[in-house]
Design a protein around this motif. Structure first.
Motif, PDB file in Angstrom:
ATOM      1  N   TYR A  73      10.586  59.226  62.055  1.00 31.77           N
ATOM      2  CA  TYR A  73      10.227  60.540  62.606  1.00 31.77           C
ATOM      3  C   TYR A  73      11.045  61.650  61.950  1.00 31.77           C
ATOM      4  CZ  TYR A  73       9.919  64.491  65.751  1.00 31.77           C
ATOM      5  OH  TYR A  73       9.755  65.762  66.262  1.00 31.77           O
ATOM      6  N   LEU A  74      12.347  61.469  61.863  1.00 35.48           N
ATOM      7  CA  LEU A  74      13.206  62.509  61.306  1.00 35.48           C
ATOM      8  C   LEU A  74      13.016  62.678  59.801  1.00 35.48           C
ATOM      9  CD1 LEU A  74      16.450  61.788  63.350  1.00 35.48           C
ATOM     10  CD2 LEU A  74      14.852  63.698  63.642  1.00 35.48           C
ATOM     11  N   LYS A  75      12.604  61.641  59.110  1.00 36.75           N
ATOM     12  CA  LYS A  75      12.370  61.751  57.659  1.00 36.75           C
ATOM     13  C   LYS A  75      11.055  62.449  57.365  1.00 36.75           C
ATOM     14  CE  LYS A  75      12.506  60.715  53.182  1.00 36.75           C
ATOM     15  NZ  LYS A  75      11.576  60.039  52.512  1.00 36.75           N
ATOM     16  N   THR A  76       9.990  62.110  58.094  1.00 36.98           N
ATOM     17  CA  THR A  76       8.657  62.591  57.751  1.00 36.98           C
ATOM     18  C   THR A  76       8.124  63.682  58.666  1.00 36.98           C
ATOM     19  OG1 THR A  76       7.572  60.881  59.068  1.00 36.98           O
ATOM     20  CG2 THR A  76       8.058  60.351  56.762  1.00 36.98           C
ATOM     21  N   TYR A  77       8.660  63.801  59.865  1.00 43.61           N
ATOM     22  CA  TYR A  77       8.187  64.752  60.877  1.00 43.61           C
ATOM     23  C   TYR A  77       6.667  64.767  61.014  1.00 43.61           C
ATOM     24  CZ  TYR A  77      12.734  66.683  61.898  1.00 43.61           C
ATOM     25  OH  TYR A  77      14.021  66.837  62.319  1.00 43.61           O
ATOM     26  N   PRO A  78       6.063  63.609  61.297  1.00 42.49           N
ATOM     27  CA  PRO A  78       4.614  63.616  61.528  1.00 42.49           C
ATOM     28  C   PRO A  78       4.301  64.229  62.892  1.00 42.49           C
ATOM     29  CG  PRO A  78       5.488  61.466  62.042  1.00 42.49           C
ATOM     30  CD  PRO A  78       6.639  62.293  61.505  1.00 42.49           C
ATOM     31  N   LEU A  79       3.055  64.589  63.106  1.00 45.84           N
ATOM     32  CA  LEU A  79       2.638  64.992  64.439  1.00 45.84           C
ATOM     33  C   LEU A  79       2.898  63.830  65.386  1.00 45.84           C
ATOM     34  CD1 LEU A  79      -0.811  66.616  63.621  1.00 45.84           C
ATOM     35  CD2 LEU A  79       1.318  67.800  64.190  1.00 45.84           C
ATOM     36  N   SER A  92       2.514  60.387  74.676  1.00 48.73           N
ATOM     37  CA  SER A  92       3.543  60.754  75.656  1.00 48.73           C
ATOM     38  C   SER A  92       4.761  59.833  75.565  1.00 48.73           C
ATOM     39  CB  SER A  92       2.964  60.730  77.072  1.00 48.73           C
ATOM     40  OG  SER A  92       2.499  59.428  77.386  1.00 48.73           O
ATOM     41  N   VAL A  93       4.525  58.560  75.282  1.00 42.97           N
ATOM     42  CA  VAL A  93       5.623  57.602  75.150  1.00 42.97           C
ATOM     43  C   VAL A  93       6.405  57.877  73.863  1.00 42.97           C
ATOM     44  CG1 VAL A  93       6.191  55.150  74.900  1.00 42.97           C
ATOM     45  CG2 VAL A  93       4.451  55.871  76.538  1.00 42.97           C
ATOM     46  N   ALA A  94       5.696  58.212  72.786  1.00 45.70           N
ATOM     47  CA  ALA A  94       6.371  58.571  71.533  1.00 45.70           C
ATOM     48  C   ALA A  94       7.276  59.780  71.758  1.00 45.70           C
ATOM     49  CB  ALA A  94       5.344  58.868  70.440  1.00 45.70           C
ATOM     50  N   ASN A  95       6.795  60.754  72.517  1.00 42.95           N
ATOM     51  CA  ASN A  95       7.606  61.937  72.826  1.00 42.95           C
ATOM     52  C   ASN A  95       8.861  61.551  73.597  1.00 42.95           C
ATOM     53  OD1 ASN A  95       8.283  64.176  74.970  1.00 42.95           O
ATOM     54  ND2 ASN A  95       7.391  65.221  73.203  1.00 42.95           N
ATOM     55  N   GLN A  96       8.722  60.670  74.564  1.00 42.27           N
ATOM     56  CA  GLN A  96       9.879  60.217  75.345  1.00 42.27           C
ATOM     57  C   GLN A  96      10.894  59.499  74.447  1.00 42.27           C
ATOM     58  OE1 GLN A  96       8.087  57.829  78.402  1.00 42.27           O
ATOM     59  NE2 GLN A  96       7.440  59.604  79.602  1.00 42.27           N
ATOM     60  N   TRP A  97      10.405  58.658  73.546  1.00 44.45           N
ATOM     61  CA  TRP A  97      11.313  57.942  72.642  1.00 44.45           C
ATOM     62  C   TRP A  97      12.038  58.915  71.718  1.00 44.45           C
ATOM     63  CZ3 TRP A  97      13.458  53.694  73.603  1.00 44.45           C
ATOM     64  CH2 TRP A  97      12.805  52.625  74.188  1.00 44.45           C
ATOM     65  N   ILE A  98      11.352  59.932  71.233  1.00 45.03           N
ATOM     66  CA  ILE A  98      11.997  60.924  70.359  1.00 45.03           C
ATOM     67  C   ILE A  98      13.166  61.573  71.088  1.00 45.03           C
ATOM     68  CG2 ILE A  98      11.701  63.174  69.248  1.00 45.03           C
ATOM     69  CD1 ILE A  98       8.783  62.267  68.641  1.00 45.03           C
ATOM     70  N   HIS A  99      12.918  62.017  72.325  1.00 38.89           N
ATOM     71  CA  HIS A  99      13.961  62.698  73.087  1.00 38.89           C
ATOM     72  C   HIS A  99      15.086  61.756  73.514  1.00 38.89           C
ATOM     73  CE1 HIS A  99      12.145  66.645  73.235  1.00 38.89           C
ATOM     74  NE2 HIS A  99      10.982  66.044  73.380  1.00 38.89           N
ATOM     75  N   CYS A 100      14.783  60.491  73.651  1.00 44.58           N
ATOM     76  CA  CYS A 100      15.796  59.504  74.019  1.00 44.58           C
ATOM     77  C   CYS A 100      16.648  59.101  72.817  1.00 44.58           C
ATOM     78  CB  CYS A 100      15.107  58.282  74.615  1.00 44.58           C
ATOM     79  SG  CYS A 100      16.197  56.885  74.913  1.00 44.58           S
ATOM     80  N   LEU A 101      16.006  58.882  71.659  1.00 46.89           N
ATOM     81  CA  LEU A 101      16.696  58.281  70.515  1.00 46.89           C
ATOM     82  C   LEU A 101      17.411  59.268  69.600  1.00 46.89           C
ATOM     83  CD1 LEU A 101      14.092  55.529  69.563  1.00 46.89           C
ATOM     84  CD2 LEU A 101      16.216  55.270  70.866  1.00 46.89           C
TER      85      LEU A 101
END
Length: 151
Positions: A73-79, A92-101
């Protein structure tokens, strides 16, 4: 669809570097501090390490996959919709993982001494710590014809 998991990608070094900016050896060196930071984060939030909340799909169940997910995510910044599809998750789960990790990765990098400096004073301290280094700037000066304004 290609499988986005550590086990599926670790044998393809070129794709792995393209997706994470790390080779497999560097990834595995980051994995231990990341795992420790993740466990500390769970403990600070009062959660159990193996808590699944009734999920049986196993998406991002391995620490390697969690680290791959956030580095990708941080390397490519996809939608987030593309990210979610790539890892077989709802958006929604991907969003939660981003904010968690993201904070977990920052904590792991800080423990390894790789946290980026944000202030000029921190940069000066880091440069003093690193010592003097020889740098070469490779550049060529070329004349550029600029248009002349007739007005």
């Amino acid at each position: 669809m290609a499988e986005y998991s550590f086990n599926a990608l670790k044998s393809n070094e070129k794709a792995f570097v393209a997706m994470t900016s790390l080779n497999v050896k560097e990834f595995q060196q980051l994995l231990e501090p990341f795992t420790d930071a993740y466990r500390a984060d769970l403990q600070a939030r009062g959660k159990r390490l193996n808590e699944t909340r009734g999920r049986s799909d196993g998406k991002l169940a391995l620490m390697e996959d969690k680290l791959l997910f956030i580095l990708f995510y941080l390397k490519t910044y996809p939608l987030q919709e593309v990210l979610a599809y790539s890892f077989g998750l709802p958006q929604s789960v991907a969003n939660q993982w981003i904010h968690c990790l993201c904070p977990v990765l920052q904590c792991a990098l800080e423990k390894m001494g790789h946290k980026p400096v944000r202030l000029s004073s921190e940069l000066m301290d880091r440069l003093i710590e690193e010592g003097q280094q020889n740098l070469i700037i490779d550049g060529t000066e070329r004349r550029i014809q600029r248009p002349v304004d007739d007005n």
